[in-house]
Design a protein around this motif. Structure first.
Motif, mmCIF file in Angstrom:
data_model
loop_
_atom_site.group_PDB
_atom_site.id
_atom_site.type_symbol
_atom_site.label_atom_id
_atom_site.label_comp_id
_atom_site.label_asym_id
_atom_site.label_seq_id
_atom_site.Cartn_x
_atom_site.Cartn_y
_atom_site.Cartn_z
ATOM 1 N N ASN A 148 72.685 43.297 48.913
ATOM 2 C CA ASN A 148 71.584 42.656 48.818
ATOM 3 C C ASN A 148 71.626 41.804 50.257
ATOM 4 N N GLN A 149 70.669 42.002 51.180
ATOM 5 C CA GLN A 149 70.353 41.272 52.209
ATOM 6 C C GLN A 149 69.239 40.253 52.157
ATOM 7 N N VAL A 150 69.265 39.177 52.632
ATOM 8 C CA VAL A 150 68.200 38.253 52.818
ATOM 9 C C VAL A 150 67.874 37.699 54.222
ATOM 10 N N HIS A 151 66.499 38.120 54.726
ATOM 11 C CA HIS A 151 65.964 37.829 56.043
ATOM 12 C C HIS A 151 65.304 36.774 56.056
ATOM 13 N N SER A 152 65.139 35.827 56.766
ATOM 14 C CA SER A 152 64.020 34.840 56.885
ATOM 15 C C SER A 152 63.055 35.317 57.807
ATOM 16 N N ILE A 153 61.734 34.911 57.311
ATOM 17 C CA ILE A 153 60.661 35.529 58.102
ATOM 18 C C ILE A 153 59.709 34.400 58.450
#
Length: 80
Positions: A65-70
Motif C-alpha cells: 500500500n502506498q500513500v501519496h499526498s495531494i
C-alpha cells in the motif's frame, strides 16, 4: 556423494568381490542421471542471495500500500 560416488563405486567394485549386480546397474544409471538436477539444491539454500531469489520467485508478493499526498488549490478564492 549419495547420488554419484557411492552408486558408481559400488558398481565398479562389485566384480572385485564376485557380486553380480546387473539389475542394480539400472538404479545406478538413474542416480547418475539424477545427480545434475539435485546438485544445485544445497547451493541454493546455503548462499543467501540465491536463497532469497529462489523464495522471492516462488512466493507471490502482495502489492504494498502506498500513500501519496495531494495538494489542492481552489482558484476561485480571492486572496486580497
Amino acid at each position: 556423494m549419495i547420488f554419484l560416488f557411492f552408486p558408481i563405486g559400488i558398481l565398479f567394485s562389485a566384480p572385485l568381490f564376485h557380486l553380480n549386480i546387473e539389475k542394480g546397474s539400472m538404479i545406478v544409471t538413474f542416480f547418475y542421471s539424477l545427480y545434475p538436477a539435485v546438485d544445485p539444491i544445497p547451493i541454493i539454500f546455503f548462499i543467501d542471495d540465491f536463497r532469497n531469489a529462489f523464495f522471492g520467485f516462488c512466493t507471490p508478493r502482495k502489492p504494498k500500500n502506498q500513500v501519496h499526498s495531494i495538494a489542492s488549490v481552489d482558484a476561485a478564492v480571492d486572496v486580497s
